[in-house]
Design an enzyme around this catalytic site. Structure first.
Site, PDB file in Angstrom:
ATOM      1  CE1 TYR A 276      -3.673   2.590   1.128  1.00 45.64           C
ATOM      2  CE2 TYR A 276      -1.772   3.602   2.203  1.00 45.64           C
ATOM      3  CZ  TYR A 276      -3.071   3.685   1.746  1.00 45.64           C
ATOM      4  OH  TYR A 276      -3.764   4.855   1.876  1.00 45.64           O
TER       5      TYR A 276
ATOM      6  CD  GLU B 251      -6.301   4.639  -0.446  1.00 44.07           C
ATOM      7  OE1 GLU B 251      -7.350   4.375  -1.068  1.00 44.07           O
ATOM      8  OE2 GLU B 251      -6.262   4.763   0.785  1.00 44.07           O
TER       9      GLU B 251
END
Ligand code: GDP
Ligand code: MN
Length: 405
Positions: A125, A213
């Site tokens: 991530y 993101e």
């Protein structure tokens, strides 16, 4: 402004960030064409079909009334057609869309990056966003990609590394290395990750984004780092500097009432309550919403008509509030500073007449310059509108109206 995954990936690609390649398609036949092209171009045997909506959690989400997932692997062009048929034109429900879901208009047909022979693709991530409390950008990285980062933050916060970047200084090379190290990268993958983070940060700053993101970021077994997903939010206030990005706006993804409000220069946010309100000034709007709550109602919206409330803005505001079927009463609370209360009152009366019979009770509280004249205009209009000058008086009237609902 939120944009779609495929648009976010277009931006990333321009900055040299390696992405999972794909082609966007608006029909099952186009999706098949796209799949053939992607298979040939990237040498992949399979493709993934990914619904393009402004919400995450698509991989786990399902189409309303069906079993189709919002992101699905297709092992043949026939499967691509079937999946695209199940998705396009249907409503996808994910934990981010709420139970009403979002209609899928397009799919992204992307190369399968978990390619055969891949022993253990590593899903990570990476997020960049604004940390207002520190007046810095923050890069967040985690080895636990592919899943909900909120869950990681709650259960295993130690698995998230953070690096704050002073916007005046910019991302320093040691910081990019710290992130790559924190993600457990070594050798060639370490170098690739440093490049990835550096390019990503440049894209974030250049586009005036407020969020990037990438989940998952993939490390393949041949040490390539790749963005498999992209959730991008661009600061609306900076869009005038990016005419090319402004065209990424997809109004079909936005609340139609909020689109109409922004076309009329009104600051409107839809809420779930039953009392609509129209106010000038954001501070007064917040206070008015508090009053509605204290009176036993729930605000149906936030609506700031700005400094120059006139018949036109009031009418536009009225029309938007009335389109919300939950609205059972309206409170107008205007402070006449620069704009005089008698002009606002005339505006309210004209707007009321222009719209016709409004089926819900309206309370208008005008205070400030020419407040008494304003109240008089309301009272003498013969319309079903109650006036108030004191805030307590307006609150009491709202309480009575709400109690009668
Ligand atoms: P999200 O669920 O909306 O965040 O959508 P993502 O783009 O993150 O995709 C969801 C999941 O689909 C990912 O976490 C992966 O596990 C899976 N996925 C994405 N791309 C591929 C791919 O190329 N091949 C395979 N087999 N799975 C993929
Ligand atoms: Mn994702």
């Amino acid at each position: 402004m939120n944009i779609h995954e495929y648009q976010g990936k277009e931006i990333l690609k321009r900055y040299g960030v390696r992405i999972q390649e794909g082609i966007v398609a608006e029909s099952p036949e186009k999706a098949v064409e796209a799949a053939k092209q992607i298979m040939a171009q990237t040498n992949s045997k399979f493709v993934v079909v990914k619904s393009q909506i402004h919400a995450g959690g698509r991989g786990k989400g399902k189409v309303k009334g069906g079993e189709q997932r919002g992101v699905a692997l297709a092992k043949s062009v026939d499967e691509v057609r079937d999946i695209a048929k199940n998705l396009i034109g249907n409503v996808l429900v994910t934990h981010q869309t709420g139970p009403e879901g979002k209609k899928v208009n397009k799919v992204l047909v992307a190369q399968d990056v978990f390619y055969p022979g891949e022993t253990e693709p590593k899903e990570m991530y990476l997020g960049i966003l604004l940390d207002r409390s520190k007046a810095c950008n923050v890069i967040m990285a985690s080895t636990e990609g592919g899943m909900d980062i909120e869950e990681v933050a709650e259960k295993t916060p130690e698995k998230i590394v953070k690096e704050w970047i002073d916007p005046a200084v910019g991302l320093q090379p040691f910081q990019a290395r710290k992130i790559a190290f924190g993600l457990g990268m070594t050798g060639e993958a370490f170098k690739e990750m440093v490049k990835f983070v550096t390019s990503l940060y440049k894209a974030y700053v250049d586009t005036d984004a407020s969020m990037f993101e990438i989940n998952p970021v993939l490390k393949t077994s041949d040490n390539k780092i790749m963005a498999v997903d992209a959730k991008v939010n661009i600061d609306d206030n900076a869009l005038y500097r990016h005419p090319d990005l402004a065209s990424y706006r997809d109004v079909t993804e936005e609340d139609p009432l909020e689109v109409e409000a922004s076309a009329n220069d009104l600051n409107y946010v839809k809420l779930d309550g039953n009392v609509g309100c129209m106010v000038n000034g954001a501070g007064l709007a917040m206070a008015t919403m508090d009053i509605i709550k204290l009176s036993g109602g729930e605000p149906a919206n936030f609506l700031d008509v700005g400094g120059g409330a006139n018949a036109k803005t009031v009418e536009a505001g009225f029309r938007i509030i009335l389109k919300d079927p939950n609205v059972k009463a309206i409170l107008i609370n205007i402070f006449g500073g620069i704009v005089r209360c008698d002009r606002v009152a005339t505006g309210v009366v004209e707007a009321y007449k222009a719209i016709g019979d409004i089926p819900v009770p309206i309370i208008v509280r005008l205070q400030g310059t020419n407040a008494a004249e304003g109240a008089k205009i309301i009272d003498e209009s013969g319309l079903k509108v109650q006036s108030a000058v004191e805030l307590k008086e307006a609150a009491e009237k709202v309480r009575q109206v709400v109690a009668a609902l």
